[in-house]
Design an enzyme around this catalytic site. Structure first.
Site, PDB file in Angstrom:
ATOM      1  N   ARG A  32       2.198 -11.182   5.743  1.00 29.12           N
ATOM      2  CA  ARG A  32       3.669 -11.145   5.724  1.00 29.12           C
ATOM      3  C   ARG A  32       4.261 -10.512   6.973  1.00 29.12           C
ATOM      4  NH1 ARG A  32       5.708  -9.339  -0.146  1.00 29.12           N
ATOM      5  NH2 ARG A  32       7.705  -9.870   0.761  1.00 29.12           N
ATOM      6  N   PRO A  42       0.818  -1.191   0.000  1.00 31.17           N
ATOM      7  CA  PRO A  42       0.000   0.000   0.000  1.00 31.17           C
ATOM      8  C   PRO A  42       0.855   1.245   0.000  1.00 31.17           C
ATOM      9  CG  PRO A  42      -0.176  -1.246   2.052  1.00 31.17           C
ATOM     10  CD  PRO A  42       1.025  -1.693   1.346  1.00 31.17           C
ATOM     11  N   GLU A  43       0.496   2.159  -0.842  1.00 31.04           N
ATOM     12  CA  GLU A  43       1.166   3.444  -0.905  1.00 31.04           C
ATOM     13  C   GLU A  43       0.155   4.497  -0.452  1.00 31.04           C
ATOM     14  OE1 GLU A  43       3.316   3.872  -4.627  1.00 31.04           O
ATOM     15  OE2 GLU A  43       3.240   1.720  -4.972  1.00 31.04           O
ATOM     16  N   HIS A  74      -4.086 -14.812   9.871  1.00 37.21           N
ATOM     17  CA  HIS A  74      -3.167 -13.671  10.021  1.00 37.21           C
ATOM     18  C   HIS A  74      -3.863 -12.398  10.495  1.00 37.21           C
ATOM     19  CE1 HIS A  74      -0.402 -16.296   7.973  1.00 37.21           C
ATOM     20  NE2 HIS A  74      -1.159 -16.330   6.898  1.00 37.21           N
TER      21      HIS A  74
END
Length: 298
Positions: free
Chosen positions: A113, A2-3, A94
């Site tokens: 991650r 994500p930016e 997660h």
DNA sequence: ATCCTATCCTGTAGGC
DNA sequence: TGCCTACAGGATAGGA
């Protein structure tokens, strides 16, 4: 993943749909995120708090709660904030943070991650947080100028692509939008930042907010991981002009898009539109209209 | 000081 | 089908 546009999309959705809710229970996963220092009492401290505001600087999201508490979050590569007004899924892996509000709705943070960050900070000490302290200006809050960028770039030999990725110079641009911005500004990503001319910086300065704003309007870019607060993909993938298009024709001139590696990360560019010359009067690429749908996120 | 590399993780796509 | 490798939107410590 994500930016700035992806984080801003989530921020807006939090602001419009979760503001004012009061937490009833908070559960943290025992699985640790890479960059989170989660102090003992995290869950307890967040219980019974009202969500007052959702702010953003660069790729960092700051959720303000009552009693002077701020939850600082970064999505890393695979983080997601998910909101469930009613029933959350039975099985979801997660999930690192589960917040249940008094009205039964839920806010979860998922990050396979585990490159993301969650940190509970006193609001008044937020600007001294080590993650935020070194960030450069946010290019939406403070649109960059050619002069400003040129000044930051003085005497640096770093390639302009990597310059755009450096969060201490500008906060919010990531690997996708760096390539997109440079394509639309018609600047070769390998050029040394300190050697760029004012006309090139002017184009870059204009394209930074343009690309980020357009991407935000389409709720960001989804390749696989990123989702909005409602678990929906962003649609800016349809508008990408170079990223992940190696070998495909440039939408401006038809030249095959090239992929190179800079700093162990992929860069995509058009060898013709972004010819490695100083002061080139290239045509500024325009975003494509419509076009074929991009790969569907799974 | 500045720049670059390796590393932290899991999931997935593609080649064989 | 399965196995293997390469790669993925990020940040950062440490070495050159």
């Amino acid at each position: 993943m994500p930016e700035l546009p992806e984080v801003e999309t989530v921020r807006r959705m939090l602001e419009s749909h979760v503001l004012g809710r009061v937490t009833r229970s908070v559960r943290l996963s025992s699985q640790k995120l890479r960059s989170s220092a989660i102090p003992a009492g995290f869950a307890k401290r967040l219980t019974g708090r009202r969500l007052l505001a959702a702010r953003r600087h660069g790729k960092y999201l700051m959720i303000d709660w009552s009693d002077g508490l701020t939850l600082l979050s970064h999505l890393g590569m695979s983080g997601r904030w998910l909101f469930y007004p009613d029933q959350p899924p039975n099985h979801l892996e997660h999930v690192h943070l589960r917040v249940e509000f008094a009205d039964g709705s839920r806010l979860w943070f998922q990050d396979p991650r585990r490159f993301g960050l969650l940190r509970l900070v006193p609001t008044e000490r937020l600007d001294r947080d080590p993650s935020l302290a070194l960030l450069g200006p946010d290019p939406i809050a403070t649109p960059p100028t050619a002069e400003g960028l040129m000044e930051i770039a003085r005497n640096t030999r770093i390639a302009v692509k990597n310059f755009l990725l450096d969060q201490r110079r500008l906060a919010g641009i990531g690997n996708i939008y760096a390539s997109e911005i440079l394509h639309r500004a018609a600047v070769d990503p390998r050029r040394r930042s300190g050697l760029l001319g004012e006309d090139e910086w002017r184009r870059i300065a204009a394209e930074i907010p343009a690309v980020l704003t357009e991407a935000t309007e389409r709720m960001g870019t989804t390749f696989s991981m990123y989702r909005t607060l409602w678990n929906e993909p962003g649609t800016y993938g349809d508008r990408l002009t170079v990223y992940d298009r190696a070998g495909e024709p440039c939408l401006i001139c038809g030249t095959p898009i090239r992929r190179i590696v800079q700093g162990q990360r992929s860069t995509f560019f058009c060898p013709s539109c972004q010819a490695k010359r100083k002061g080139t009067k290239s045509r500024i690429p325009q975003p494509r209209r419509g076009g074929r749908p991009r790969r569907r996120p799974s």
